[in-house]
Design a protein around this motif. Structure first.
Motif, PDB file in Angstrom:
ATOM      1  N   THR A   9       0.823  -1.217   0.000  1.00  0.00           N
ATOM      2  CA  THR A   9       0.000   0.000   0.000  1.00  0.00           C
ATOM      3  C   THR A   9       0.852   1.260   0.000  1.00  0.00           C
ATOM      4  O   THR A   9       0.393   2.330   0.381  1.00  0.00           O
ATOM      5  N   ASN A  11       4.206   3.712  -1.838  1.00  0.00           N
ATOM      6  CA  ASN A  11       4.336   4.658  -2.953  1.00  0.00           C
ATOM      7  C   ASN A  11       4.205   3.999  -4.320  1.00  0.00           C
ATOM      8  O   ASN A  11       3.503   4.505  -5.201  1.00  0.00           O
ATOM      9  N   MET A  12       4.884   2.869  -4.508  1.00  0.00           N
ATOM     10  CA  MET A  12       4.815   2.221  -5.826  1.00  0.00           C
ATOM     11  C   MET A  12       3.419   1.656  -6.075  1.00  0.00           C
ATOM     12  O   MET A  12       2.917   1.707  -7.202  1.00  0.00           O
ATOM     13  N   ARG A  32      -1.058  -5.574   4.536  1.00  0.00           N
ATOM     14  CA  ARG A  32      -1.081  -6.262   5.843  1.00  0.00           C
ATOM     15  C   ARG A  32      -1.842  -5.425   6.864  1.00  0.00           C
ATOM     16  O   ARG A  32      -2.333  -5.952   7.854  1.00  0.00           O
ATOM     17  N   LYS A  36      -4.907   0.630   5.691  1.00  0.00           N
ATOM     18  CA  LYS A  36      -4.104   1.266   4.634  1.00  0.00           C
ATOM     19  C   LYS A  36      -4.585   0.820   3.255  1.00  0.00           C
ATOM     20  O   LYS A  36      -4.611   1.615   2.311  1.00  0.00           O
ATOM     21  N   LEU A  66       6.238  -4.348  -2.340  1.00  0.00           N
ATOM     22  CA  LEU A  66       6.699  -4.476  -0.955  1.00  0.00           C
ATOM     23  C   LEU A  66       8.192  -4.198  -0.878  1.00  0.00           C
ATOM     24  O   LEU A  66       8.912  -4.414  -1.860  1.00  0.00           O
ATOM     25  N   ILE A  90       8.859  -6.268  -8.091  1.00  0.00           N
ATOM     26  CA  ILE A  90       9.381  -4.962  -8.529  1.00  0.00           C
ATOM     27  C   ILE A  90      10.505  -4.477  -7.610  1.00  0.00           C
ATOM     28  O   ILE A  90      10.935  -3.341  -7.711  1.00  0.00           O
ATOM     29  N   SER A  91      10.968  -5.341  -6.718  1.00  0.00           N
ATOM     30  CA  SER A  91      11.820  -4.855  -5.618  1.00  0.00           C
ATOM     31  C   SER A  91      13.268  -4.592  -6.016  1.00  0.00           C
ATOM     32  O   SER A  91      13.816  -5.205  -6.933  1.00  0.00           O
ATOM     33  N   ASN A  92      13.870  -3.704  -5.275  1.00  0.00           N
ATOM     34  CA  ASN A  92      15.309  -3.450  -5.375  1.00  0.00           C
ATOM     35  C   ASN A  92      15.950  -3.795  -4.036  1.00  0.00           C
ATOM     36  O   ASN A  92      15.791  -3.058  -3.061  1.00  0.00           O
ATOM     37  N   VAL A 130      12.992   1.590 -12.654  1.00  0.00           N
ATOM     38  CA  VAL A 130      12.356   2.886 -12.919  1.00  0.00           C
ATOM     39  C   VAL A 130      11.976   3.564 -11.608  1.00  0.00           C
ATOM     40  O   VAL A 130      11.225   2.994 -10.810  1.00  0.00           O
ATOM     41  N   ARG A 132       9.964   5.887  -9.152  1.00  0.00           N
ATOM     42  CA  ARG A 132       8.521   6.161  -9.120  1.00  0.00           C
ATOM     43  C   ARG A 132       8.176   7.508  -9.752  1.00  0.00           C
ATOM     44  O   ARG A 132       7.199   7.642 -10.490  1.00  0.00           O
TER      45      ARG A 132
HETATM   46  N1  LIG Z   1       9.931   4.053  -4.939  1.00  0.00           N
HETATM   47  C1  LIG Z   1      10.572   3.847  -6.065  1.00  0.00           C
HETATM   48  O1  LIG Z   1      10.986   4.789  -6.774  1.00  0.00           O
HETATM   49  C2  LIG Z   1      10.812   2.432  -6.521  1.00  0.00           C
HETATM   50  C3  LIG Z   1      11.222   2.213  -7.850  1.00  0.00           C
HETATM   51  C4  LIG Z   1      11.393   0.906  -8.301  1.00  0.00           C
HETATM   52  C5  LIG Z   1      11.186  -0.153  -7.440  1.00  0.00           C
HETATM   53  N2  LIG Z   1      10.821   0.098  -6.154  1.00  0.00           N
HETATM   54  C6  LIG Z   1      10.617  -1.044  -5.251  1.00  0.00           C
HETATM   55  O2  LIG Z   1       9.226  -1.121  -4.989  1.00  0.00           O
HETATM   56  C7  LIG Z   1       9.016  -1.679  -3.708  1.00  0.00           C
HETATM   57  C8  LIG Z   1       8.042  -0.791  -2.938  1.00  0.00           C
HETATM   58  O3  LIG Z   1       8.620   0.483  -2.821  1.00  0.00           O
HETATM   59  P1  LIG Z   1       7.775   1.709  -2.253  1.00  0.00           P
HETATM   60  O4  LIG Z   1       8.521   2.919  -2.651  1.00  0.00           O
HETATM   61  O5  LIG Z   1       6.360   1.562  -2.628  1.00  0.00           O
HETATM   62  O6  LIG Z   1       7.941   1.475  -0.682  1.00  0.00           O
HETATM   63  P2  LIG Z   1       7.013   2.005   0.506  1.00  0.00           P
HETATM   64  O7  LIG Z   1       6.286   3.226   0.097  1.00  0.00           O
HETATM   65  O8  LIG Z   1       7.888   2.043   1.712  1.00  0.00           O
HETATM   66  O9  LIG Z   1       5.923   0.845   0.696  1.00  0.00           O
HETATM   67  C9  LIG Z   1       6.344  -0.421   1.138  1.00  0.00           C
HETATM   68  C10 LIG Z   1       5.133  -1.324   1.317  1.00  0.00           C
HETATM   69  O10 LIG Z   1       5.635  -2.605   1.715  1.00  0.00           O
HETATM   70  C11 LIG Z   1       4.903  -3.046   2.858  1.00  0.00           C
HETATM   71  N3  LIG Z   1       5.787  -3.950   3.592  1.00  0.00           N
HETATM   72  C12 LIG Z   1       7.068  -3.744   3.936  1.00  0.00           C
HETATM   73  N4  LIG Z   1       7.574  -4.827   4.563  1.00  0.00           N
HETATM   74  C13 LIG Z   1       6.563  -5.735   4.581  1.00  0.00           C
HETATM   75  C14 LIG Z   1       6.438  -7.048   5.095  1.00  0.00           C
HETATM   76  N5  LIG Z   1       7.474  -7.685   5.686  1.00  0.00           N
HETATM   77  N6  LIG Z   1       5.255  -7.689   4.965  1.00  0.00           N
HETATM   78  C15 LIG Z   1       4.215  -7.085   4.387  1.00  0.00           C
HETATM   79  N7  LIG Z   1       4.250  -5.836   3.878  1.00  0.00           N
HETATM   80  C16 LIG Z   1       5.425  -5.177   3.978  1.00  0.00           C
HETATM   81  C17 LIG Z   1       4.547  -1.791   3.602  1.00  0.00           C
HETATM   82  O11 LIG Z   1       3.494  -2.053   4.471  1.00  0.00           O
HETATM   83  P3  LIG Z   1       3.243  -1.180   5.810  1.00  0.00           P
HETATM   84  O12 LIG Z   1       2.787   0.179   5.371  1.00  0.00           O
HETATM   85  O13 LIG Z   1       2.218  -1.964   6.538  1.00  0.00           O
HETATM   86  O14 LIG Z   1       4.589  -1.114   6.516  1.00  0.00           O
HETATM   87  C18 LIG Z   1       4.165  -0.892   2.419  1.00  0.00           C
HETATM   88  O15 LIG Z   1       2.846  -1.176   1.994  1.00  0.00           O
HETATM   89  C19 LIG Z   1      10.396  -1.798  -3.030  1.00  0.00           C
HETATM   90  O16 LIG Z   1      10.837  -3.137  -3.081  1.00  0.00           O
HETATM   91  C20 LIG Z   1      11.282  -0.916  -3.889  1.00  0.00           C
HETATM   92  O17 LIG Z   1      12.626  -1.370  -3.939  1.00  0.00           O
HETATM   93  C21 LIG Z   1      10.616   1.350  -5.671  1.00  0.00           C
END
Ligand SMILES: NC(=O)c1ccc[n+]([C@@H]2O[C@H](COP(=O)([O-])OP(=O)(O)OC[C@H]3O[C@@H](n4cnc5c(N)ncnc54)[C@H](OP(=O)(O)O)[C@@H]3O)[C@@H](O)[C@H]2O)c1
Length: 207
Positions: A9, A11-12, A32, A36, A66, A90-92, A130, A132
């Protein structure tokens, strides 16, 4: 158009969900923290729904939006609920200093996901190269890796529905190199390019 479920839930999830709805896809959100998920579905609008954590996702394509260390445990927790789905990682998995991977360079989160996913589930790596903000504002290339041509075709069609260009880099064994490209992108943001408003892409020089 297609149907997707976002597990996550953050940013991505919000950005991909927004683009997916604009592209005519149906979107389900799972988190989870159910509140949210409910909040994100409401923010997304466009008929976005929520599903119960751990239940069978409504979407044919399931995007695990995630943090990297949650992806494999969550796919394992969902277990048979993901049978027959296409799971998009999509993770890094960056290390603490953003100059290496958090795991051995001989694997990737996507390959580890494939090990715990139920039979009949296809895993695709996509979107990780990429930023976000570029997804929100630009039209970057989206590199995808996976072993199933059919699954990759479905993900490619989804990427195209977002107005982006999917580019197949090969089988799932290419996922470590896509994760490496994620690192290169961060390195460029800090050094050579000096900002975050860019994406790695392909320029063709033919004729
Ligand atoms: N942001 C970017 O520019 C970008 C670009 C490319 C790839 N990515 C990848 O995309 C993924 C998400 O990034 P984001 O920017 O969206 O991160 P984010 O905003 O921090 O969101 C992370 C999400 O993961 C959930 N989460 C974390 N640990 C978890 C666990 N152990 N079990 C269940 N849920 C869990 C969080 O839930 P809670 O809110 O409940 O903690 C939240 O919904 C990452 O792997 C990142 O490397 C990001």
């Amino acid at each position: 158009m297609g149907s997707i479920t976002l597990i996550g839930t953050g940013n991505m999830a919000r950005t991909i969900g927004t683009l997916a709805l604009t592209g005519g896809n149906s979107v389900e959100v799972m988190g989870r923290d159910q509140s949210k998920a409910d909040d994100l579905a409401k923010t997304l609008g466009g008929g976005a729904t929520t599903g119960r954590w751990g239940a069978v996702p409504a979407g044919d394509i399931v995007i695990t939006a995630l943090l990297y260390d949650g992806v494999v445990p969550v796919v394992a927790e969902y277990g048979d609920a993901l049978a027959g789905k296409v799971v998009v990682d999509i993770s890094n998995p960056f290390n603490a200093t953003f100059d290496g991977l958090a795991h051995s360079e001989e694997t990737s989160i996507a390959q580890e996901v494939a090990k715990v996913a139920p039979a009949g589930t296809d895993v695709v790596k996509a979107f990780n190269t990429v930023f976000r903000n570029v997804l929100e504002k630009g039209r970057p290339d989206v590199f995808i890796a996976g072993d199933s041509a059919q699954a990759k075709a479905g993900v490619a069609a989804f990427v195209e529905s977002l107005g982006l260009r999917p580019l197949d880099v090969g089988g799932l064994k290419m996922a470590p190199w896509l994760e490496g490209m994620g690192l290169v992108t961060v390195g460029l943001a800090g050094k050579g390019v000096g900002h975050w408003d860019f994406a790695l892409g392909v320029n063709e020089f033919t004729g």
